[in-house]
Design an enzyme around this catalytic site. Structure first.
Site, PDB file in Angstrom:
ATOM      1  N   SER A  53      33.610  13.322 -16.103  1.00  0.00           N
ATOM      2  CA  SER A  53      32.433  13.763 -15.359  1.00  0.00           C
ATOM      3  C   SER A  53      32.593  13.324 -13.896  1.00  0.00           C
ATOM      4  CB  SER A  53      31.154  13.213 -15.991  1.00  0.00           C
ATOM      5  OG  SER A  53      30.012  13.853 -15.491  1.00  0.00           O
TER       6      SER A  53
ATOM      7  N   ASP B 263      29.101  23.651 -20.855  1.00  0.00           N
ATOM      8  CA  ASP B 263      28.637  22.512 -20.059  1.00  0.00           C
ATOM      9  C   ASP B 263      27.731  23.009 -18.925  1.00  0.00           C
ATOM     10  OD1 ASP B 263      28.318  20.161 -18.630  1.00  0.00           O
ATOM     11  OD2 ASP B 263      30.421  19.594 -18.763  1.00  0.00           O
TER      12      ASP B 263
ATOM     13  N   HIS C 185      28.541  19.293 -22.173  1.00  0.00           N
ATOM     14  CA  HIS C 185      28.996  18.144 -21.400  1.00  0.00           C
ATOM     15  C   HIS C 185      29.421  16.979 -22.294  1.00  0.00           C
ATOM     16  CE1 HIS C 185      29.400  16.172 -17.533  1.00  0.00           C
ATOM     17  NE2 HIS C 185      28.757  15.120 -17.989  1.00  0.00           N
TER      18      HIS C 185
END
Length: 715
Positions: A565, A651, A686
């Protein structure tokens, strides 16, 4: 012919798109990959997946072995430590052979009194639990879906109703449903497109929930009356400012409902007496740019008071690490300071119970917990809980009841599987309720954890945490995985991992670089790694890597960097800045095209991110600064380490297109023959794949690649 040579590396076509800001023109040749529904885009992602599978085919046996190791060390059929809410003990179950667990409850012993009434029952696997109810079996809910994520499982205060939410796509849009626990029947109420949370009114007649706007920002709080149509739901709060997220919760006393608004640097709280759920929320303290605060309700000396954590200016100096104050409910602005500012201690949270307060804070890069008794006249003596460990994470766990004589505490370290304690403030007793089992004879004494420090270029000391197995690590430079994050003031605290044992057993050292931008060392640590100081995050990580090489712990040809991330931005940046220091780079859902994303106000989360990264739309200096470190813009004709990037098609936080573009540009530009792989989970978001066995397979895939990269795949 080897299987690796059968599938050629995909070469993405180039479609030049001109992007101009502040007089700077950037030609983006891979922006076409953003069209998620385009068959050509999906075909390209499928080709990348096929190439990755071919390139890693020789590791299938190792992947299976690592998966089996994780499975064999995990007690698959297990129960959590029960938690008392009202007249029931609530707990979760896991089942051997099943991907998901179940939420359950059983009644308390009505005859028990005192501390016995708060001593959780010892639940045994395979033993019948009198009065057990299965509230939600996620395995049944998941039938017919490739993915499922549970947002909340929330019983009403009287225990008669259950609110739960689920997402079956991975896009973090949840469906909220309700169940009558008296009959087991599902109520007709169904609310689609929520953020996943649900907050009950005290009387159980209403539920408050949030929805998001087109940019995936939680911006609206709604009130739903059970038994009515969604069209009748009342919008109780809406925040138009794109910088703010909106949430709703209750105080532990359940006297108040609180709506919280938070940007990256400013907050505001709104209050409603929970006895009047159809009333109007009132602001507690109006927002002021750059001031964050949180509010908890307590009864001090018999009077209702607010406990307020804030970082406003105190005596002419901004309280960066926060101060704690109390104030009358009638006038929250009349604050009396209880704990002043400290450069060395970051106050993080205050929890109030009837008889004591719990203070959460961090000092010396570790989280701490202190209990503060309440007396008839005010406050007793604070006591910090001591766990006699060099590195650890301790936190006040879920203790939902206002009047309870025990406090649930969670403790873990790199060597210590999660321990659940009940702390008794009245006596100081720390009662171990459970330590997460590790099957196969795990002995923490066979491992070492320690703290080291690197010196950054500006003289700042950067903490590094390390863990390894004593007899598995050879003399001389060792294979090492260096993890980093460094954004949003999020700390990477010590934690135990069953899966990590598969690396340590093979002689891998696991290390965490606690770089600036994270929250390990307080608010200033975060401030020094954001906005126009963001590059400190990258150079800190590089300095940590060099320190580990210079001190002989590892070598450049034995070290792999890892981050996901926002930590994926870190990975992309260090790949450009110091590729010679790493044998490989592993990154999940990486934020590697930040400038494109932060320039687009229509993308999810962009505007709220400006307080973290700066606003490149309005500010030329910010634009130039981000462009100077953005991984995608700075890919160059140089030798890179081996790279494995993993992403999810659904995501909503870091779009799949970022790593897809990055890998395409790397493949076209970089020199050398190092491996470059992209893996896209086609039904995940995600958080990656769902289901514990699928997650274990994903971990095994990453670990096998990692071990192969540093030469340990045969060990």
């Amino acid at each position: 012919m080897s299987v690796e040579s059968v599938v050629a590396a995909p070469v993405a076509k180039k479609v030049p798109v001109e992007r101009e800001h502040h007089g700077d023109v950037f030609i983006d040749e891979y922006e076409w990959l953003r069209e998620k529904q385009d068959p050509e885009v999906l075909a390209h992602l499928a080709a990348e997946n096929a190439y990755t599978e071919a390139q890693t085919a020789h590791l299938r046996g190792l992947r299976e072995k690592i998966f089996d190791e994780i499975k064999s060390r995990t007690q698959e059929t297990d129960l959590s430590v029960p938690l008392r809410i009202g007249d029931y003990w609530y707990y979760s179950r896991s089942f051997e052979g099943k991907q998901y667990g179940a939420s359950c409850r059983c009644p308390i012993d009505a005859e028990a009194v005192g501390i016995d009434a708060w001593t959780p029952p010892q639940l045994e696997v395979g033993a019948e639990i009198p009065g057990e109810e299965v509230l939600l079996d996620v395995n049944a809910l998941a039938e017919g879906h490739e993915f499922i994520s549970i947002g909340t499982v929330a019983p009403s205060r009287d225990g008669q109703l259950l609110a739960y939410s689920f997402d079956v796509l991975g896009d973090e849009r949840y469906t909220l449903r309700f169940k009558d626990l008296r009959t087991g029947e599902l109520l007709p109420d169904e609310i689609v497109g929520t953020t996943g949370g649900a907050t009950w009114s005290h009387d159980g007649t209403h539920v408050f929930y949030q929805t998001v706007n087109e940019a995936w920002r939680p911006d609206t709080v709604w009130r739903h009356r059970l038994g009515t149509e969604r069209a009748e739901d009342v919008k109780v709060f809406h925040e138009p400012d794109e910088r703010y997220w909106v949430g709703i919760s209750t105080t532990r006393s359940e006297k108040y409902l609180i709506i919280g608004l938070h940007s990256k640097i400013t907050s505001e709280q709104w209050l409603l007496d929970s006895a009047t759920p159809e009333g109007e929320f009132q602001v507690i303290l109006p927002r002021r740019e750059g001031v964050e605060y949180s509010v908890e309700h307590a009864v001090i000396g018999g009077e209702d008071r607010f406990l307020i954590l804030h970082n406003d200016v105190v005596d002419g100096v901004k309280a960066e690490n926060f101060v704690l104050c109390e104030a009358p409910v009638a006038d929250p602005s009349r604050m009396t300071q209880l704990i002043g500012h400290s450069d060395d201690v970051r106050l993080e949270d205050i929890d109030a119970f009837r008889d004591y307060l719990v203070l959460s804070y961090r000092r010396e890069a570790l989280p701490r917990v202190a209990v503060w008794p309440l007396t008839e006249s005010g406050y007793g003596e604070r006591r910090e809980l001591d766990f006699d460990l060099e590195l650890f994470s301790a936190g006040a766990g879920s203790s939902p009841e206002w009047e309870q004589p025990t406090l649930r505490i969670g403790l873990t370290s790199f060597l210590t599987p999660m321990r659940i304690y009940d702390y008794v403030p009245a006596t100081g007793a720390l009662l171990l309720r459970k330590e997460a089992p590790v099957l196969g004879g795990y002995d923490p004494d066979e491992y070492v954890q320690q703290r080291d420090w690197a010196i950054a270029g500006d003289g700042t000391r950067i903490p590094i945490s390390l863990v390894w197995k004593k007899d598995a690590v050879a003399e001389g430079p060792k294979p090492l995985l260096l993890y980093g994050y460094g954004s949003y003031e999020s700390p990477i605290d010590p934690y135990f991992s069953v899966a990590r044992l598969s690396l340590l057993e093979r002689g891998m050292v696991y290390a965490v670089a606690h770089v600036r931008g994270g929250g390990e060392m307080g608010r200033l640590w975060y401030e020094q790694g954001k906005l126009l100081s963001k590059k400190n995050t990258f150079t800190d990580f590089i300095d940590c890597a060099r320190h580990l090489i210079d001190t002989g712990v590892t070598a450049a040809d034995r070290m792999v960097a890892d981050g996901g991330s926002a930590g994926g931005l870190l990975m992309g940046a260090v790949a450009n800045m110091a590729p010679e220091l790493f044998r490989g780079i592993l990154t999940s859902v990486p934020f590697v095209d930040p400038l494109t994303s932060i320039l687009d106000e229509d993308l999810p989360l962009t505007v709220i991110e400006w307080d973290e990264w700066g606003n490149p739309v309005a500010d030329k200096e910010v634009y130039e600064y981000i462009k100077s470190y953005s991984p995608y813009e700075n890919v160059a004709a140089k030798d890179y380490p081996a790279i494995l990037a993993i992403t999810g098609l659904n995501d909503t936080r870091v779009l799949y297109v970022e790593p897809a573009k990055w890998v395409a540009k790397l493949r076209d530009t970089k020199t050398g023959d190092s491996q470059l792989l992209l893996k896209t989970e086609m039904s995940a978001g995600h958080g990656g794949v769902s289901g514990r066995y699928e997650k274990w397979k994903e971990i095994a895939f990453e670990f096998a690649w990692l071990l192969d990269t540093v030469g340990l795949s045969g060990e």
